[in-house]
Scaffold this active site. Structure first.
Site, PDB file in Angstrom:
ATOM      1  N   HIS A  55      38.581  28.953  23.894  1.00  0.00           N
ATOM      2  CA  HIS A  55      38.616  29.286  25.371  1.00  0.00           C
ATOM      3  C   HIS A  55      38.030  27.832  25.693  1.00  0.00           C
ATOM      4  O   HIS A  55      36.861  27.347  25.169  1.00  0.00           O
ATOM      5  CB  HIS A  55      37.782  30.419  25.952  1.00  0.00           C
ATOM      6  N   ASP A 105      31.761  33.122  19.633  1.00  0.00           N
ATOM      7  CA  ASP A 105      31.941  33.614  20.870  1.00  0.00           C
ATOM      8  C   ASP A 105      32.624  35.083  20.994  1.00  0.00           C
ATOM      9  O   ASP A 105      33.973  34.895  20.460  1.00  0.00           O
ATOM     10  CB  ASP A 105      33.011  32.567  21.738  1.00  0.00           C
ATOM     11  N   GLN A 130      35.985  37.979  23.636  1.00  0.00           N
ATOM     12  CA  GLN A 130      37.107  38.871  23.747  1.00  0.00           C
ATOM     13  C   GLN A 130      37.153  40.019  22.466  1.00  0.00           C
ATOM     14  O   GLN A 130      37.963  40.877  22.555  1.00  0.00           O
ATOM     15  CB  GLN A 130      38.343  37.989  23.206  1.00  0.00           C
ATOM     16  N   LYS A 188      33.517  42.143  30.521  1.00  0.00           N
ATOM     17  CA  LYS A 188      34.548  42.241  29.570  1.00  0.00           C
ATOM     18  C   LYS A 188      34.706  43.783  28.878  1.00  0.00           C
ATOM     19  O   LYS A 188      35.384  44.307  28.084  1.00  0.00           O
ATOM     20  CB  LYS A 188      34.850  41.355  28.715  1.00  0.00           C
ATOM     21  N   CYS A 215      42.806  29.261  30.281  1.00  0.00           N
ATOM     22  CA  CYS A 215      41.556  28.358  30.047  1.00  0.00           C
ATOM     23  C   CYS A 215      41.468  27.984  28.427  1.00  0.00           C
ATOM     24  O   CYS A 215      40.601  28.138  27.845  1.00  0.00           O
ATOM     25  CB  CYS A 215      40.206  29.306  30.375  1.00  0.00           C
TER      26      CYS A 215
HETATM   27  N1  C6P Z   1      38.006  34.680  29.417  1.00  0.00           N
HETATM   28  C1  C6P Z   1      40.131  35.436  30.302  1.00  0.00           C
HETATM   29  O1  C6P Z   1      40.825  35.725  31.184  1.00  0.00           O
HETATM   30  P1  C6P Z   1      32.657  34.189  31.253  1.00  0.00           P
HETATM   31  O2  C6P Z   1      33.544  33.598  31.992  1.00  0.00           O
HETATM   32  O3  C6P Z   1      31.656  33.350  31.083  1.00  0.00           O
HETATM   33  O4  C6P Z   1      32.349  35.796  31.172  1.00  0.00           O
HETATM   34  O5  C6P Z   1      33.628  33.969  29.644  1.00  0.00           O
HETATM   35  C2  C6P Z   1      33.992  32.819  29.566  1.00  0.00           C
HETATM   36  C3  C6P Z   1      35.045  32.926  28.174  1.00  0.00           C
HETATM   37  C4  C6P Z   1      34.500  32.431  26.956  1.00  0.00           C
HETATM   38  N2  C6P Z   1      35.071  32.625  25.900  1.00  0.00           N
HETATM   39  C5  C6P Z   1      36.200  33.592  25.902  1.00  0.00           C
HETATM   40  C6  C6P Z   1      36.866  33.824  24.468  1.00  0.00           C
HETATM   41  C7  C6P Z   1      36.886  33.955  26.831  1.00  0.00           C
HETATM   42  O6  C6P Z   1      37.874  34.751  26.913  1.00  0.00           O
HETATM   43  C8  C6P Z   1      36.167  33.880  28.238  1.00  0.00           C
HETATM   44  C9  C6P Z   1      36.607  34.428  29.499  1.00  0.00           C
HETATM   45  C10 C6P Z   1      38.798  35.140  30.500  1.00  0.00           C
HETATM   46  O7  C6P Z   1      40.741  35.231  29.072  1.00  0.00           O
HETATM   47  C11 C6P Z   1      38.635  34.610  31.809  1.00  0.00           C
HETATM   48  S1  C6P Z   1      38.890  32.714  31.492  1.00  0.00           S
END
Ligand code: C6P
Length: 404
Positions: A121, A198, A201, A224, A362
């Site tokens: 991401h 990370d 997910q 999430k 993203c």
């Molecule tokens: N992905 C998706 O629709 P935040 O926004 O900080 O809570 O998470 C960011 C983030 C970081 N790493 C991974 C693997 C992610 O999937 C995400 C967030 C969402 O896939 C929103 S862009």
């Protein structure tokens, strides 16, 4: 027996309609829905003990402090961190990653190497690029394969004495691939590099054990896994958190302040400057309790049934191609139909009450690899049903007919 009808009762939003149709919520990888017990926790906080923490002698402040610190312990236990102070409560995954990246600016030298995976991401790409610009470190990439897995042979070849840090997501948000993080961590440690995983997910589907993984940093977002937005966590091994400088200066993160010199608070407060998202942290704890009451083994088994059913039913549609076909996947199906733009299909699905995400998710480098502008991503959760998948399949067929 997994009782999905009973579970759905926990989520008030699942009763609503969109454009006159029952909501089919398949955008769980973007954010999950919130069970009543977490909503009640938020209402209880603002109705009964809203107050700043770690500061007041008064009862409300003490109640809020106790609940906030209880939530930290819930997070600690859930991820099996050795100490509660190894859990930093942040505003989410992005914040957690930036905290580590910014800390490493003082530990890296020109020519040091950082490895990221091709499946990241943007949150796990851009902060490291910024770190490289600041320090003169070099960014290397573990390539991906056609089925959306990591090319592990190349990963092992990339590791060398200059490698200082390795970053990978546990699960790819765009494709659902579960990455071999045990192998990534073990190999990086052999050459003395630190590893950040990370887990944004992975955490809705898998209960990670940071001690068994022997990972240096693990990050995730509450929203999430049935919690609120604006709160998340950074797990860091004590030795690393002590080595890294504070991310921000301000209240809460200090031991003493004078105009001549400031000394910093111990862990975890050193990394928690300013008033945190108190209610969010407490609700994060409630969400973790809720997810554990459903049970991660039951969640994984049921979601895997949804994945298998959804994959086989969608593949019956002529011209539909799924991106991300690795053997190890969470319940995410990224697809396109013929050369139809994903946005056009997404807009028609919305009119039918079906929420999916369309675009690059993203994760532009993945889309570049496949030479596509984006995909339609249907991401399932344990409160979804096979009947909802049938509605999606019919919706995609209808969209295809209208747009061909
Ligand atoms: N992905 C998706 O629709 P935040 O926004 O900080 O809570 O998470 C960011 C983030 C970081 N790493 C991974 C693997 C992610 O999937 C995400 C967030 C969402 O896939 C929103 S862009």
């Amino acid at each position: 027996m997994f009782n999905v009808d009973k579970i759905r009762e926990d989520f008030p939003i699942l009763k609503r309609t969109v454009h006159g149709k029952p909501l089919v919520y398949f955008d769980n990888a973007a954010t999950s829905q919130t069970p009543q017990i977490v909503i009640d926790t938020i209402v209880d906080y603002y109705s009964n003990y809203n107050s700043n923490i770690h500061r007041g002698v008064h009862t409300l402040s003490q109640e809020a402090t106790d609940k906030y610190e209880e939530a930290r312990i819930k997070v600690q236990k859930h991820f099996n961190a050795k100490e509660a102070y190894e859990i930093i409560l942040t505003s989410g995954t992005t914040h957690s990653i930036n905290m580590v990246a910014s800390g490493f600016a003082s530990l890296l030298n020109k020519g040091d190497e950082i490895i990221v995976s091709a499946l990241e991401h943007h949150s796990n790409i851009v902060p490291w690029q910024m770190l490289c610009e600041k320090t003169g470190a070099i960014l290397k990439v573990i390539p991906m394969t056609d089925e959306g897995s990591l090319d592990m042979e190349t990963y092992h070849k990339l590791l060398n004495d200059n490698t200082k840090l390795v970053f990978s997501n546990h699960v790819s948000n765009a494709l659902g691939t579960v990455n071999p993080i045990e192998e990534i961590i073990e190999a990086a440690h052999k050459i003395g590099a630190a590893v950040l995983i990370d887990g944004a997910q992975a955490t809705p589907h898998i209960k990670p054990d940071v001690q068994a993984l022997n990972v240096d940093f693990y990050v995730a977002s509450a929203h999430k896994l049935c919690g609120p937005t604006g709160v998340g966590m950074l797990y860091g091994k004590q030795e690393w958190l002590e080595k890294l400088p504070p991310y921000q200066g301000g209240g809460e993160m200090i031991a003493t302040v004078s105009f001549e010199k400031t000394t910093y608070a111990g862990l975890p407060h050193k990394f928690e400057a300013g008033t945190p998202n108190i209610c969010g942290g407490i609700a994060f704890g409630a969400a973790i309790d809720y997810m554990n009451s459903v049970g991660f083994d039951a969640i994984a088994k049921y979601e895997n049934e949804l994945l298998e059913y959804g994959t086989s039913e969608l593949l019956k549609i002529d011209g539909l191609k799924i991106y991300g076909t690795s053997a190890e996947k969470t319940a995410v199906i990224s697809f396109n139909v013929d050369a139809i733009h994903p946005y056009d299909i997404g807009a028609i699905l919305d009119k039918l009450g079906i929420a999916v995400r369309t675009g690059h998710h993203c994760a532009q480098p993945i889309m570049d690899y496949y030479k596509i502008p984006g995909t339609i991503r249907a991401s399932f959760s344990f409160y979804n049903t096979k009947e909802e998948i049938d509605i999606l399949v019919e919706g995609v067929k209808r969209a295809k007919m209208m747009l061909s």
